[in-house]
Design a protein around this motif. Sequence first.
Motif, PDB file in Angstrom:
ATOM      1  N   GLY A 110       0.811  -1.206   0.000  1.00  0.00           N
ATOM      2  CA  GLY A 110       0.000   0.000   0.000  1.00  0.00           C
ATOM      3  C   GLY A 110       0.844   1.254   0.000  1.00  0.00           C
ATOM      4  O   GLY A 110       1.967   1.272   0.515  1.00  0.00           O
ATOM      5  N   THR A 111       0.287   2.323  -0.565  1.00  0.00           N
ATOM      6  CA  THR A 111       0.920   3.640  -0.493  1.00  0.00           C
ATOM      7  C   THR A 111       0.288   4.492   0.610  1.00  0.00           C
ATOM      8  O   THR A 111       0.803   5.559   0.939  1.00  0.00           O
ATOM      9  CB  THR A 111       0.793   4.376  -1.830  1.00  0.00           C
ATOM     10  N   ARG A 112      -0.830   4.036   1.154  1.00  0.00           N
ATOM     11  CA  ARG A 112      -1.503   4.690   2.271  1.00  0.00           C
ATOM     12  C   ARG A 112      -1.980   3.613   3.242  1.00  0.00           C
ATOM     13  O   ARG A 112      -1.998   2.418   2.915  1.00  0.00           O
ATOM     14  CB  ARG A 112      -2.706   5.515   1.777  1.00  0.00           C
ATOM     15  N   ASN A 113      -2.402   4.046   4.442  1.00  0.00           N
ATOM     16  CA  ASN A 113      -2.835   3.112   5.475  1.00  0.00           C
ATOM     17  C   ASN A 113      -4.131   3.631   6.094  1.00  0.00           C
ATOM     18  O   ASN A 113      -4.131   4.260   7.154  1.00  0.00           O
ATOM     19  CB  ASN A 113      -1.744   2.947   6.537  1.00  0.00           C
ATOM     20  N   PHE A 114      -5.248   3.383   5.407  1.00  0.00           N
ATOM     21  CA  PHE A 114      -6.559   3.873   5.828  1.00  0.00           C
ATOM     22  C   PHE A 114      -7.336   2.803   6.586  1.00  0.00           C
ATOM     23  O   PHE A 114      -7.124   1.608   6.395  1.00  0.00           O
ATOM     24  CB  PHE A 114      -7.390   4.274   4.606  1.00  0.00           C
ATOM     25  N   ILE A 115      -8.266   3.261   7.425  1.00  0.00           N
ATOM     26  CA  ILE A 115      -9.350   2.417   7.915  1.00  0.00           C
ATOM     27  C   ILE A 115     -10.582   2.811   7.117  1.00  0.00           C
ATOM     28  O   ILE A 115     -10.958   3.988   7.066  1.00  0.00           O
ATOM     29  CB  ILE A 115      -9.597   2.592   9.417  1.00  0.00           C
ATOM     30  N   ALA A 116     -11.195   1.825   6.441  1.00  0.00           N
ATOM     31  CA  ALA A 116     -12.333   2.088   5.572  1.00  0.00           C
ATOM     32  C   ALA A 116     -13.632   1.679   6.250  1.00  0.00           C
ATOM     33  O   ALA A 116     -13.744   0.570   6.775  1.00  0.00           O
ATOM     34  CB  ALA A 116     -12.171   1.324   4.256  1.00  0.00           C
ATOM     35  N   VAL A 117     -14.617   2.588   6.252  1.00  0.00           N
ATOM     36  CA  VAL A 117     -15.961   2.265   6.692  1.00  0.00           C
ATOM     37  C   VAL A 117     -16.782   2.070   5.414  1.00  0.00           C
ATOM     38  O   VAL A 117     -17.122   3.026   4.727  1.00  0.00           O
ATOM     39  CB  VAL A 117     -16.569   3.369   7.564  1.00  0.00           C
ATOM     40  N   LEU A 118     -17.068   0.817   5.088  1.00  0.00           N
ATOM     41  CA  LEU A 118     -17.770   0.471   3.858  1.00  0.00           C
ATOM     42  C   LEU A 118     -19.259   0.239   4.137  1.00  0.00           C
ATOM     43  O   LEU A 118     -19.608  -0.349   5.164  1.00  0.00           O
ATOM     44  CB  LEU A 118     -17.177  -0.789   3.235  1.00  0.00           C
ATOM     45  N   THR A 119     -20.099   0.686   3.227  1.00  0.00           N
ATOM     46  CA  THR A 119     -21.537   0.485   3.377  1.00  0.00           C
ATOM     47  C   THR A 119     -22.032  -0.527   2.359  1.00  0.00           C
ATOM     48  O   THR A 119     -21.670  -0.472   1.187  1.00  0.00           O
ATOM     49  CB  THR A 119     -22.296   1.805   3.195  1.00  0.00           C
ATOM     50  N   SER A 120     -22.878  -1.431   2.801  1.00  0.00           N
ATOM     51  CA  SER A 120     -23.462  -2.399   1.881  1.00  0.00           C
ATOM     52  C   SER A 120     -24.663  -1.825   1.137  1.00  0.00           C
ATOM     53  O   SER A 120     -25.057  -2.331   0.091  1.00  0.00           O
ATOM     54  CB  SER A 120     -23.897  -3.655   2.641  1.00  0.00           C
ATOM     55  N   VAL A 121     -25.225  -0.723   1.675  1.00  0.00           N
ATOM     56  CA  VAL A 121     -26.464  -0.165   1.129  1.00  0.00           C
ATOM     57  C   VAL A 121     -26.538   1.311   1.484  1.00  0.00           C
ATOM     58  O   VAL A 121     -25.928   1.766   2.466  1.00  0.00           O
ATOM     59  CB  VAL A 121     -27.683  -0.931   1.696  1.00  0.00           C
ATOM     60  N   ASN A 122     -27.282   2.065   0.705  1.00  0.00           N
ATOM     61  CA  ASN A 122     -27.447   3.486   0.958  1.00  0.00           C
ATOM     62  C   ASN A 122     -28.015   3.766   2.345  1.00  0.00           C
ATOM     63  O   ASN A 122     -27.700   4.789   2.966  1.00  0.00           O
ATOM     64  CB  ASN A 122     -28.362   4.091  -0.114  1.00  0.00           C
ATOM     65  N   CYS A 123     -28.823   2.845   2.866  1.00  0.00           N
ATOM     66  CA  CYS A 123     -29.487   3.060   4.151  1.00  0.00           C
ATOM     67  C   CYS A 123     -28.510   3.203   5.317  1.00  0.00           C
ATOM     68  O   CYS A 123     -28.866   3.756   6.363  1.00  0.00           O
ATOM     69  CB  CYS A 123     -30.444   1.904   4.437  1.00  0.00           C
TER      70      CYS A 123
END
Length: 496
Positions: A110-123
């Motif tokens: 990786g070139t960055r080290n993020f924590i990702a909050v991913l959504t499965s749905v718009n809701c």
Amino acid sequence: MNTVRLSERDNVVTAIRPLQIGEEGATQLIPRGHKIATQDVAKGEAVHKYAQIIGYAAEDIAKGAHVHTHNLEFRNVDQEHAFGSNLLPATAPAKPDTFMGYKRPTGRVGTRNFIAVLTSVNCSATAAKLIAAHFTEEKLAAYPNVDGVAAFCHGTGCAMGGDGTGFELLQRTLWGYAKNPNVGGVLMAGLGCETMQIDWLIQAYGLEPGPRFQSMNIQDVGGIRKTVELGIKKIEAMLPIVNEDTRVETPASELMVGLQCGGSDAWSGITANPAVGHAVDLLVAQGGTGVLAETPEIYGAEHLLTARATDETVGQKLIDLIDWWQEYTTINKGSMDNNPSPGNKKGGLTTILEKSLGAAAKGGTTPLNGVYKYGETITERGFVFMDSPGYDPASVTGQIASGCNLIVFTTGRGSAFGSKPAPTLKVSSNTDMYTRMSEDMDINAGRVLTESASVEEVGREIYDAWLRMASGGQSKSEAQGLGDYEFVPWQVGAVM
């Protein structure tokens, strides 16, 4: 020099500055970046630029006339494809280059080290945004190896066909972001009753829940407030673990750069895109990967890419994509020439054929080693292609899902774009726009015209900038905080 001729075969040249009647043989006022006929062209005859057809005269065009949308028309092209007829291997580098990156257990870097909050749905988008917003710069100061907590929200995930193309695209995109080497930790948030079930995604792609991968559903947790509180606690527990990741010296071969252009003008295909192409050649020589995309924007130039295909199978995959797009636009009562945009046309681009020939230059000159679906994991190194629409946010989203850890974006009109978790380097095609938008542009490829810089010189500048960015140096779009609203999964199919 007031005009540029790209090939002796061309019957148009491009004006470097606005031309008055009489200048350079012009019989009409010619805006900067627009085309002038260098000979009489009869109605129906082909107009050539880049030694390729960019359209057909809609009326008789006299020598010295302005050539643009009023007298140049698009026609569908039917090119012959000679697979593998133009294979130019990358030149061996003088020395191996390196950058300081985050090496992952998968072997990717990786070139960055993020924590990702991913959504499965718009809701679940609001909950994800609130969770990420909690982690301000002040709260993250104690975790210097974490580049940020970013929410990746979208407008779909439900009311979609459960076994159709759109469902598969979103699955690959979410899985690709979770596995991107620039992501050190993932929290996936859903509602609970949506079509895109988190449990299905975990099972289908072999994601393993653990300290670095957490998930939750609003309905199971008991509402938005409780979900936000729980999400914050989960990331607070994740932060010290992700912060343990440190940069190590890594070969440049671990770079995978997504190649984009947007807000293009007549100079994009003359300065910025060829310079990026040279940078890609330098990267490929190191064993790295350049990923071209935007399938509708290589239409009319695909024969140049199939000639570089390593075999017929690779080349045919690209042709199959073009055929799919022609059918797709027809079904939706569109045309492959619905691009260029009004801004592109104001900048001098007339047809999609002209735009495509310039856009394809971003891919450099080395062999085409692979053709991939949108968001599909890229496994071959070197120059490859990924299917996507020409809409930049959707295209870049697919490239990052496919594994890109950097993005380069050329522009002639001045697109305001940035991306997370893979940062974007912006390359201006002309000096006027670079000067006007210097806070947004990283590289001025307009120097090819205004300072007599070579394409190779600017290409080397771009390549060196990639190495700096990969080691943690911020691009201008990154420094301004862009990237939180550029996660746009490609939506295909009926919404029910």
